[in-house]
Structures are given as structure tokens and as C-alpha cells.
Write an enzyme that holds these catalytic residues in place. Structure first.
Site, PDB file in Angstrom:
ATOM      1  N   GLU A  84       0.825  -1.224   0.000  1.00  0.00           N
ATOM      2  CA  GLU A  84       0.000   0.000   0.000  1.00  0.00           C
ATOM      3  C   GLU A  84       0.849   1.259   0.000  1.00  0.00           C
ATOM      4  O   GLU A  84       1.700   1.455   0.883  1.00  0.00           O
ATOM      5  CB  GLU A  84      -0.939  -0.014   1.221  1.00  0.00           C
ATOM      6  CG  GLU A  84      -1.925   1.141   1.194  1.00  0.00           C
ATOM      7  CD  GLU A  84      -3.088   0.980   2.154  1.00  0.00           C
ATOM      8  OE1 GLU A  84      -3.462  -0.160   2.489  1.00  0.00           O
ATOM      9  OE2 GLU A  84      -3.630   2.020   2.558  1.00  0.00           O
ATOM     10  N   ASP A 278       3.530 -14.448  11.813  1.00  0.00           N
ATOM     11  CA  ASP A 278       2.219 -14.891  11.323  1.00  0.00           C
ATOM     12  C   ASP A 278       1.227 -13.726  11.437  1.00  0.00           C
ATOM     13  O   ASP A 278       0.700 -13.460  12.520  1.00  0.00           O
ATOM     14  CB  ASP A 278       1.786 -16.089  12.189  1.00  0.00           C
ATOM     15  CG  ASP A 278       0.439 -16.645  11.804  1.00  0.00           C
ATOM     16  OD1 ASP A 278      -0.312 -15.978  11.081  1.00  0.00           O
ATOM     17  OD2 ASP A 278       0.127 -17.762  12.261  1.00  0.00           O
ATOM     18  N   HIS A 376      -2.072   9.952  -1.529  1.00  0.00           N
ATOM     19  CA  HIS A 376      -2.086   8.786  -2.414  1.00  0.00           C
ATOM     20  C   HIS A 376      -1.819   9.165  -3.869  1.00  0.00           C
ATOM     21  O   HIS A 376      -1.282   8.390  -4.633  1.00  0.00           O
ATOM     22  CB  HIS A 376      -3.472   8.109  -2.373  1.00  0.00           C
ATOM     23  CG  HIS A 376      -3.596   7.118  -1.264  1.00  0.00           C
ATOM     24  ND1 HIS A 376      -2.955   5.917  -1.285  1.00  0.00           N
ATOM     25  CD2 HIS A 376      -4.286   7.153  -0.106  1.00  0.00           C
ATOM     26  CE1 HIS A 376      -3.250   5.257  -0.179  1.00  0.00           C
ATOM     27  NE2 HIS A 376      -4.054   5.985   0.553  1.00  0.00           N
TER      28      HIS A 376
END
Ligand code: MEV
Length: 420
Positions: A84, A278, A376
Site C-alpha cells: 500500500e 504470522d 495517495h
């Protein structure tokens, strides 16, 4: 030189070419030339083939580094593996603001994991629960006989609790085995112990054990991170108030809380992945913890201090390990742990929680002010430029033009590439 002696504070890091960034990290973490080469290497196919089944190849993610972090007085560069855009920059910026008031402070409980044994087909549920508790000492001894090394390092099965639960199938007894897993994530140790206890519990009670497995709601392995975000740097009292208004929706509304907590996990998952841990276990534990009081809510809390600065706190379970598992096998995970300079699983959990808080602050800060799309857009524009065929220097030129025009579309990008 140890990385704790060097400052992680650096401005304009994102503007450096990749090799200069690598030089900075190499110097900070005291990496060897062999280790430096790992940044541009891939996981070899033989290792991958031993890690999972039916291997075809490997799957890459970008690995970045968040800068400016000071946690409990020590400087950290935090490796982040994520797809991202804006996440790494946002965390670094939040860490820079937190640093003004001293950076992040953390607390961490002991590394206690819970293993569950589900006991069914009982005539006397209360009697069975009592028998299990009466034989606690022998059960703990049997559990500890499964992992002498863990016990040698001060870990091992420490306690046993029983719960009686009601279900459509009738009552059942659920035994919780509490295990100090030291620097491991703990799933293997706990699952082995639970499987070893099953026959003894069946024999003691006459019941039937069905499930015997670790719980990912690791609510005895809690980490807390706290930071003060400087009011002036944020833009003054109105901005702090706007932040608190935005945050309040995450407290009262699960629709917003899910997105708010996702922002926290943007940070946490990226360092969890980079260190070979994990991330599904961490996600499961975090969201279950967010709903522990019956309503899903924000994992973080915000309020003002006496001077009007914004105080942020994050509390969640973090079952992370620095020994065993993929983190030991994957060369890049080993490299990332060296960059972090962490010595214990506790320290990794504290770094991850601080990163989660930074990420959360950055997202809500942006949402309360300019919105997140602005940040973004420039990276998005670069991707569009590449898709339109821009190469080398052209990429930045095309992206800048697209942002300037406020028209980040592939067709327009192709036109600009054509003109160039
Ligand atoms: C996007 O990946 C994360 C955010 O939606 C988090 C938030 O809304 O707080 C920006």
C-alpha cells in the site's frame, strides 16, 4: 556500531535514490556487504519449496523502512513489507511529530499464550472441572515434559484454568493451558502441550477431548504503546479537536472502528510480515480483542493532556516471535530483525505497537484535515505514468503534470508520454 547509538531521524529520505537509502540503513544497522545484497535478492526456490507445498515460485512485496522512530528512548528504523502506497511515509511523519514530545513509550506483559482443550460427553460437568483443577500440578508437569528447552529458558506451562460453557450440544468444559513461550510466537509449543494433555484429561474425567489448539485471542500477551503528539506541530487546538471528533466515531461505531483498526494494522502487519511472523494470528487477535467487551470498537484511545497536546494510546495482543518459524528461515526476515536491532520478542511487540499507533495517528490526522487522497495521488500518478509507457525521468515528469492538472487518467498520461 549498534543501531541504538545512531539517530533514525532523517529528512528527505524518500527523495534519495534506492542505493543511498540502502547505504543509510547499512550504516545505521551495521550490515555486512553480504547482508546488503539481500535487499535485491529473492527467496531461493529450494527454501520456498521447504516452507509450503506445491511451490511454483515466490511472490514479492515492496520492502520499505519507516524512519524517525524513537521508542523507549532508543532509535529504530522499522522495515515494512506492504503493497500500500503512503503507509511508510505516513508512519515516518507521525514518528517525527511524536519525537518532539519524547517519542513512544511502551509496556508489555509476559509472553503468555493460551492453549484450549475442549472436553465433551460429560455426565458431571462441574465434577470434571474440579478433577482437572485438582490435578493441575501433574498436568503442568506433563505439559512441561514436552518442551524441556523452553522450561530451561524460564518458560513453559505456568497455569491452568477451567471454564464451563453452554452450547446447543450441551455443557462442555474448556481448559485453558497458560504457557510462557519466551521469544517464540508459541503455536508449536502450545499445540504440542495441549495434544499431550488430552489423554490424561480424558482419563481423569471420563469425557472426550475434541479440540486441542492455541487461542489467537492472546489476551494475556498484551502490549501498550503511548505517544504525545505535539499540538503546535499538528496545527493548533482546532486540529487537535478535529482529530478527536473523527476518532470518536471509531469508539461508538463498528463500521468506522473496522476501518480505524485497519489503519493500525497497516503498520503492524507490515513489520510482522517483514520479520517473518504470522500476520493472520496477529489480525485475529487484534480484532477479537477490539470486541472483548461485547461491541467492536477502536483499539486506540486519544485524549488531550493539560497543555492541549494530543495523547494517543494503543493496546492489543501481539503474539510475535523472534525464534523459530519462517522468521528464522527467510533471509530477508533475518535481515529485517537485524535492522530493527531487537533482542527479544517483547521488544519486537513494542516496536510493532508503536508503529501501529503512529500509522493510526497519521491516518486520522490526514482524514481530519486534508483527507488521504492527496497523499495517495502522487504515487498513483507515477503508477499511471508507468502504465502509459513512461520510462526513467519521464515517470516523474508525467506524474507531476497529471497531479497539476488534477486528471490522473491513463488516456491523458499516454498523451503526455506521446508529447515527451
Ligand atoms: C487505508 O488503508 C487506511 C485508512 O482507511 C485508515 C483510517 O481510515 O483510519 C486510511
Amino acid at each position: 556500531m549498534s543501531n541504538s547509538k545512531k539517530s533514525s531521524m532523517v529528512s528527505g529520505f524518500y527523495k534519495l535514490p534506492v542505493d543511498k537509502r540502502v547505504d543509510f540503513v547499512k550504516d545505521f544497522a551495521g550490515l555486512t556487504s553480504e547482508e546488503e545484497k539481500l535487499f535485491s535478492s529473492f527467496l531461493d526456490i529450494e527454501t520456498a519449496d521447504r516452507m509450503i507445498e506445491n511451490v511454483l515460485g515466490t511472490f514479492e512485496l515492496p520492502l520499505g523502512v519507516a524512519v524517525n522512530f524513537k521508542i523507549n528512548g532508543k532509535d529504530y528504523l522499522i522495515p515494512m513489507a506492504t503493497e500500500e502506497s503512503s503507509v511508510v511515509a505516513a508512519a515516518s511523519n507521525a514518528a517525527k511529530i511524536a519525537r518532539i514530545q519524547g517519542g513512544f513509550k511502551t509496556e508489555c506483559s509476559k509472553p503468555l499464550m493460551i492453549g484450549q482443550l475442549q472436553l465433551l460427553k460429560l455426565d458431571d460437568v462441574a465434577g470434571a472441572a474440579q478433577k482437572i483443577l485438582k490435578h493441575k500440578k501433574e498436568l503442568l508437569e506433563l505439559a512441561n515434559a514436552q518442551d524441556k528447552i523452553l522450561v530451561k529458558f524460564g518458560g513453559g506451562a505456568k497455569d491452568l484454568e477451567v471454564r464451563i460453557l453452554y452450547s446447543p450440544l450441551g455443557k462442555m468444559v474448556v481448559t485453558h493451558l497458560i504457557v510462557d513461550v519466551r521469544d517464540a510466537m508459541g503455536a508449536n509449543a502450545v499445540n504440542t502441550m495441549c495434544e499431550a494433555l488430552a489423554p490424561m484429561i480424558e482419563e481423569l474425567t471420563g469425557g472426550k477431548i475434541r479440540l486441542k489448539i492455541l487461542s489467537n485471542l492472546a489476551d494475556k500477551r498484551i502490549v501498550k504503546a503511548k505517544a504525545v503528539f505535539d499540538k503546535e506541530k499538528m496545527g493548533g487546538e482546532d486540529v487537535v479537536n478535529a482529530f478527536l471528533e473523527s476518532y470518536t466515531l471509531a469508539v461508538i461505531d463498528p463500521y468506522r472502528a473496522a476501518t480505524h483498526n485497519k489503519g493500525i494494522m497497516n503498520g503492524i502487519d507490515s513489520v510482522i510480515i517483514a520479520t517473518g511472523n504470522d500476520f493472520r494470528a496477529i489480525e485475529a487477535g487484534a480484532h477479537a480483542y477490539a470486541a472483548r467487551n461485547g461491541q467492536y470498537t477502536s483499539l486506540s484511545k486519544y485524549f488531550k493532556d493539560k497543555k492541549g497536546n494530543l495523547v494517543g494510546e494503543l493496546e492489543l495482543p501481539l503474539a510475535v516471535g523472534i525464534v523459530g518459524g519462517a522468521g528464522n528461515i527467510h533471509p530477508k526476515a533475518r535481515l529485517c530483525k537485524k535492522i530493527l536491532g531487537i533482542k527479544t520478542a517483547k521488544e519486537l511487540a513494542e516496536v510493532a505497537a508503536s508503529l501501529g499507533l503512529a500509522q493510526n495517528f497519521a491516518a486520522v490526522f490526514a482524514l481530519s484535515t486534508v483527507g488521504i487522497q492527496k497523499g495517495h495521488m502522487s504515487l498513483h500518478a507515477k503508477n499511471i505514468a508507468v502504465m502509459a509507457g513512461a520510462k526513467g525521468d519521464q515517470i516523474d515528469k508525467v506524474a507531476e503534470q497529471l497531479v497539476k492538472e488534477g486528471n490522473i487518467k491513463l488516456d491523458r498520461a499516454k498523451e503526455i508520454v506521446g508529447q515527451l
